[in-house]
Write a protein that holds these residues in place. Structure first.
Motif, PDB file in Angstrom:
ATOM      1  N   UNK A   1      11.574  -6.211   1.808  1.00  0.00           N
ATOM      2  CA  UNK A   1      11.909  -7.519   2.222  1.00  0.00           C
ATOM      3  C   UNK A   1      10.651  -8.380   2.271  1.00  0.00           C
ATOM      4  N   UNK A   2       9.685  -7.860   2.888  1.00  0.00           N
ATOM      5  CA  UNK A   2       8.314  -8.912   2.751  1.00  0.00           C
ATOM      6  C   UNK A   2       8.326  -9.389   1.341  1.00  0.00           C
ATOM      7  N   UNK A   3       8.534  -8.591   0.310  1.00  0.00           N
ATOM      8  CA  UNK A   3       8.050  -9.095  -0.989  1.00  0.00           C
ATOM      9  C   UNK A   3       8.821 -10.548  -1.400  1.00  0.00           C
ATOM     10  N   UNK A   4       9.998 -10.704  -0.614  1.00  0.00           N
ATOM     11  CA  UNK A   4      10.662 -11.785  -0.818  1.00  0.00           C
ATOM     12  C   UNK A   4       9.771 -13.290  -0.397  1.00  0.00           C
ATOM     13  N   UNK A   5       8.382 -13.083   0.254  1.00  0.00           N
ATOM     14  CA  UNK A   5       7.952 -14.342   0.492  1.00  0.00           C
ATOM     15  C   UNK A   5       6.938 -14.528  -0.792  1.00  0.00           C
ATOM     16  N   UNK A   6       7.271 -13.758  -1.809  1.00  0.00           N
ATOM     17  CA  UNK A   6       6.565 -14.380  -2.945  1.00  0.00           C
ATOM     18  C   UNK A   6       7.321 -15.744  -3.462  1.00  0.00           C
ATOM     19  N   UNK A   7       8.275 -15.969  -2.919  1.00  0.00           N
ATOM     20  CA  UNK A   7       8.798 -17.645  -3.025  1.00  0.00           C
ATOM     21  C   UNK A   7       7.902 -18.574  -2.348  1.00  0.00           C
ATOM     22  N   UNK A   8       7.228 -18.283  -1.222  1.00  0.00           N
ATOM     23  CA  UNK A   8       6.123 -19.101  -0.559  1.00  0.00           C
ATOM     24  C   UNK A   8       5.163 -19.173  -1.110  1.00  0.00           C
ATOM     25  N   UNK A   9       4.629 -17.983  -1.888  1.00  0.00           N
ATOM     26  CA  UNK A   9       3.418 -18.095  -2.773  1.00  0.00           C
ATOM     27  C   UNK A   9       3.860 -18.891  -3.837  1.00  0.00           C
ATOM     28  N   UNK A  10       4.790 -18.703  -4.495  1.00  0.00           N
ATOM     29  CA  UNK A  10       4.960 -19.692  -5.710  1.00  0.00           C
ATOM     30  C   UNK A  10       5.145 -21.196  -5.273  1.00  0.00           C
TER      31      UNK A  10
ATOM     32  N   UNK B   1      10.438  -2.632   4.971  1.00  0.00           N
ATOM     33  CA  UNK B   1       9.276  -3.610   5.315  1.00  0.00           C
ATOM     34  C   UNK B   1       8.645  -4.045   3.884  1.00  0.00           C
ATOM     35  N   UNK B   2       8.444  -3.135   3.143  1.00  0.00           N
ATOM     36  CA  UNK B   2       7.974  -3.602   1.863  1.00  0.00           C
ATOM     37  C   UNK B   2       8.887  -4.477   0.933  1.00  0.00           C
TER      38      UNK B   2
ATOM     39  N   UNK C   1       0.880  -1.302  -0.036  1.00  0.00           N
ATOM     40  CA  UNK C   1      -0.100  -0.028   0.199  1.00  0.00           C
ATOM     41  C   UNK C   1       0.777   1.215  -0.008  1.00  0.00           C
ATOM     42  N   UNK C   2       0.563   2.198  -1.046  1.00  0.00           N
ATOM     43  CA  UNK C   2       1.372   3.385  -0.960  1.00  0.00           C
ATOM     44  C   UNK C   2       1.830   4.022   0.314  1.00  0.00           C
ATOM     45  N   UNK C   3       0.972   4.083   1.047  1.00  0.00           N
ATOM     46  CA  UNK C   3       1.475   5.027   2.387  1.00  0.00           C
ATOM     47  C   UNK C   3       2.579   3.986   3.142  1.00  0.00           C
ATOM     48  N   UNK C   4       2.485   2.746   3.528  1.00  0.00           N
ATOM     49  CA  UNK C   4       3.301   1.762   4.088  1.00  0.00           C
ATOM     50  C   UNK C   4       4.618   1.892   3.100  1.00  0.00           C
ATOM     51  N   UNK C   5       4.553   1.825   1.775  1.00  0.00           N
ATOM     52  CA  UNK C   5       5.565   1.449   0.980  1.00  0.00           C
ATOM     53  C   UNK C   5       6.454   2.766   1.043  1.00  0.00           C
ATOM     54  N   UNK C   6       6.082   3.989   1.106  1.00  0.00           N
ATOM     55  CA  UNK C   6       6.750   5.147   1.132  1.00  0.00           C
ATOM     56  C   UNK C   6       7.389   5.302   2.484  1.00  0.00           C
ATOM     57  N   UNK C   7       6.824   5.068   3.470  1.00  0.00           N
ATOM     58  CA  UNK C   7       7.332   5.528   4.999  1.00  0.00           C
ATOM     59  C   UNK C   7       7.998   4.269   5.499  1.00  0.00           C
TER      60      UNK C   7
END
Length: 559
Positions: A217-226, A214-215, A204-210
C-alpha cells in the motif's frame, strides 16, 4: 583543465543523455525478448513438437556456457541471483554510471541526476503491471521484468538523492537555502523525493517479506512522486506518461476482473496448515501462472498472490494456501472454513488427514498472470523439483504436459512424441504428501495406459525422518513403520511413486534421470527453499553435457 575534461559527460545535453539512457534499457528488453520470442512462436506450430523426441548433440562451448548460466552465484551476498541475472545487473548499473558520468563542478551539473531520476522512474512504471505488454507481446517472463523494476527503482532513488543532496549542499554553502525553499517548484520536488525514499525503504527485502501489506500500500504513493516530478521537471511527461498509461490500462482490466463470477467448488484443510481451494470462473493460459486472491471474509483490502495448481484451460482451478504469514494464517483460522467430516466421494482412502467444507466461500480473483521462461512441450524430459507447498507450479506443469500428450494421442497414431515427467518432492512430514495426493493419482492414471505418450516418475522425500532398509527399497509400508506412523492411516500417502526418508541427494537423483533419458534435453522447474533451489541448479549444471542440457526455471515462494 585535464581533470575537468576527464569528468565531462559523454553527452553535454542532460535531457538528451536521459533519453539515450532510457532507450538503452529498452534495448536490453529487446534482447530479452529475442531470447524467448522465437521459441514461443515455434511452439505455436504444434507440428514441430515432434522434434522433441530426437537425440541431441550440443557443442562443447555451448555446454560450458549453459553450465555457467545455470549455476547459482558463488558470491555469498548474492546467492539468490544466478549468473545471467548478475550480468543483467552489471549492464544496467553500467548504463547508469555511463550516462551519469559528470564533472559535478557547478550547480547546473546536478540537474543530470534529476533527469536520470525521471528516466528510471519512467522505466520502473513500465515493468510491474500485471497485464504487461512486455510479457504478453514480447514474452519476457514476469520475474525478469520485476528485477528490472527493482533495479530502476533503486537507481531512481540513488539519482534523486544525489540530485537533492548536492543541490541542497550548494544552496546551504551559498546561504540561499531558505530563499530557494520559497519556490513552490522546489518544495514539490522535495516532496517527490520523500515519496520515492519512503517507497524504497518499505521495499527492503526484510520489510517486504514480513510486512507485505505495508510494502504494497505504500507503493501507491508513486502517484505523489509522479505528480511532483511532472510539476518539478519541464519534460517529465515523455518519460513518465507511457508507464502511467499502461498502469491505468492495467487497473481498468483488473477492475473488470472484479465482475467475474468466481464460484468456489470446495475448500479443504490439510495437516501442515494448508488450505486448498478449488474454484470455477477463471482459466489459466499457461502453466504456473499467478493469481491475486482476495477472500472478503478474511480481509476486504488484502490481495495476495498464489500459484494456480491446475492445467491451462481446466474448468476447475486450484490454489493452495499455507499459513506462513499473517494473511495466510487468517485464511487457515478463518470461520469461512467450517470443519466437517469429509465425504467418501472426495477422499480416496477410508481415513483422511483433511477436512472438507460443503459450504462454498466467497472469493475474488485477479488474474491469472505471468509468462514462464520455458515452453514445456518443446522438451521431451520435464524435471520438477519442489519443496513443501512449492509443489503447486510443478502440479500445474505436469497436468499441462499430461493433458496435452493425451490429447495428441487421441488424434495421432503411435509412435508420436514422447514426454517423460520426473518429480522430486520434499516434505517435512508424511501427512504433507497428501496435499496433492488426488492430483498425483489423476496424473498417474493416464500415464499408465498402454502406448501412453507420457510417463510419470514420482519420488517423495520426508525430511523429518530417517528411512529404514525396507523403505530404501521403495516399500512405503516400511517407511511408515520406521517413522512410527504405520498405525495412523490418516497420515499415509496412497498416491503414486516412491516415498523415502531423509533429505534427498539432489545430484544423484538428477544423475539417475540423466541415465534414464540419455541423449535428451530436459526442462527443469524448481520451487522451494533457497537451499533446495541452489542444489537443484548445481545438479542441473553438473549433468548437462553434449548429449543433453537441463534448462532451469525457478520460482521462489519465500514471500
Amino acid at each position: 583543465m585535464s581533470s575537468i575534461y576527464t569528468f565531462r559527460p559523454i553527452v553535454k545535453d542532460q535531457y538528451t543523455a536521459a533519453r539515450s539512457y532510457f532507450l538503452c534499457v529498452i534495448g536490453l528488453l529487446f534482447v530479452e525478448s529475442m531470447l524467448r520470442l522465437p521459441a514461443f512462436l515455434l511452439s505455436l506450430r504444434k507440428s514441430d513438437l515432434g522434434s522433441a523426441k530426437h537425440l541431441q548433440r550440443h557443442w562443447t562451448a555451448t555446454v560450458w556456457l549453459h553450465k555457467l548460466s545455470t549455476l547459482p552465484s558463488l558470491v555469498p551476498f548474492l546467492t539468490h541471483h544466478i549468473i545471467p541475472s548478475i550480468f543483467r545487473c552489471l549492464v544496467f548499473t553500467g548504463l547508469n554510471f555511463l550516462w551519469g558520468w559528470n564533472r559535478i563542478r557547478y550547480s547546473t551539473d546536478y540537474q543530470l541526476y534529476g533527469w536520470l531520476t525521471i528516466a528510471n522512474a519512467g522505466l520502473a512504471l513500465l515493468f510491474p503491471t500485471r497485464t504487461n505488454l512486455f510479457s504478453t507481446v514480447a514474452r519476457i517472463p514476469s520475474p525478469i521484468l520485476l528485477m528490472y523494476h527493482r533495479w530502476a527503482g533503486v537507481a531512481a532513488t540513488a539519482h534523486a538523492s544525489l540530485h537533492f543532496g548536492l543541490t541542497a549542499q550548494s544552496y546551504i554553502r551559498t546561504k540561499q537555502f531558505d530563499v530557494v525553499l520559497e519556490n513552490i517548484r522546489i518544495r514539490v520536488g522535495i516532496m517527490a523525493w520523500a515519496a520515492l525514499a519512503l517507497m524504497f525503504l518499505t521495499s527492503i527485502r526484510l520489510l517486504r517479506r514480513r510486512t507485505f501489506e505495508l510494502f504494497y500500500y505504500t507503493h501507491f504513493i508513486f502517484l505523489v512522486f509522479i505528480g511532483g516530478a511532472l510539476y518539478h521537471a519541464a519534460h517529465g511527461p515523455e518519460f513518465l506518461l507511457p508507464g502511467l498509461v499502461l498502469w491505468a490500462i492495467d487497473r481498468i482490466v483488473r477492475f473488470w476482473y472484479n465482475f467475474r463470477g468466481i464460484t468456489v467448488k470446495s475448500v479443504t484443510q490439510y495437516s501442515g496448515n494448508v488450505t486448498k481451494i478449488q474454484f470455477e470462473g477463471a482459466k489459466t493460459v499457461s502453466p504456473g501462472q499467478i493469481a491475486w486472491v482476495q477472500i472478503p471474509s478474511v480481509s476486504l483490502a488484502n490481495w495476495h498472490p498464489f500459484t494456480i495448481a491446475s492445467a491451462p484451460g481446466d474448468e476447475v482451478g486450484t490454489i493452495a494456501v499455507r499459513a506462513l504469514g499473517g494473511y495466510t494464517k487468517k485464511v487457515q483460522q478463518s470461520s469461512i472454513i467450517p470443519v466437517s467430516e469429509p465425504k467418501c466421494s472426495t477422499d480416496r482412502s477410508p481415513h483422511s488427514s483433511s477436512t472438507t467444507t460443503a459450504i462454498p466461500t466467497r472469493l475474488r480473483l485477479d488474474g491469472p498472470y505471468g509468462v514462464g521462461r520455458i515452453e514445456w512441450m518443446q522438451y521431451p524430459v520435464i524435471v520438477l523439483v519442489a519443496g513443501g507447498i512449492g509443489i503447486t507450479p510443478g502440479i500445474s506443469i505436469a497436468s499441462h504436459v499430461v493433458k496435452y500428450a493425451m490429447a495428441r494421442m487421441a488424434v495421432e497414431t503411435p509412435p508420436g512424441p514422447q514426454w517423460h515427467i520426473h518429480l522430486l518432492w520434499t516434505v517435512s512430514d508424511t501427512s504433507h504428501a497428501r496435499w496433492f495426493e488426488d492430483e498425483l493419482i489423476n496424473l498417474a492414471e493416464p500415464c499408465a495406459r498402454p502406448n501412453a505418450p507420457v510417463s510419470l516418475d514420482v519420488t517423495i522425500h520426508v525430511t523429518s525422518h530417517i528411512v529404514g532398509a525396507a523403505a530404501a527399497m521403495g516399500r512405503r509400508e516400511g517407511l511408515e513403520e520406521e517413522n512410527g506412523v504405520g498405525d495412523d492411516a490418516s497420515r499415509r500417502y496412497n498416491g503414486p511413486g516412491e516415498v523415502r526418508g531423509g533429505r534427498p541427494n539432489v545430484l544423484k537423483w538428477f544423475q539417475r534421470v540423466k541415465e534414464a533419458r540419455a541423449g535428451l534435453d530436459a526442462a527443469v522447474n524448481i520451487c522451494g527453499p533457497r537451499s533446495l533451489m541452489d542444489d537443484a541448479r548445481r545438479a542441473a549444471a553438473a549433468v548437462s553435457c553434449r548429449g543433453g542440457l537441463f534448462y532451469v526455471e525457478d520460482e521462489e515462494f519465500e514471500f
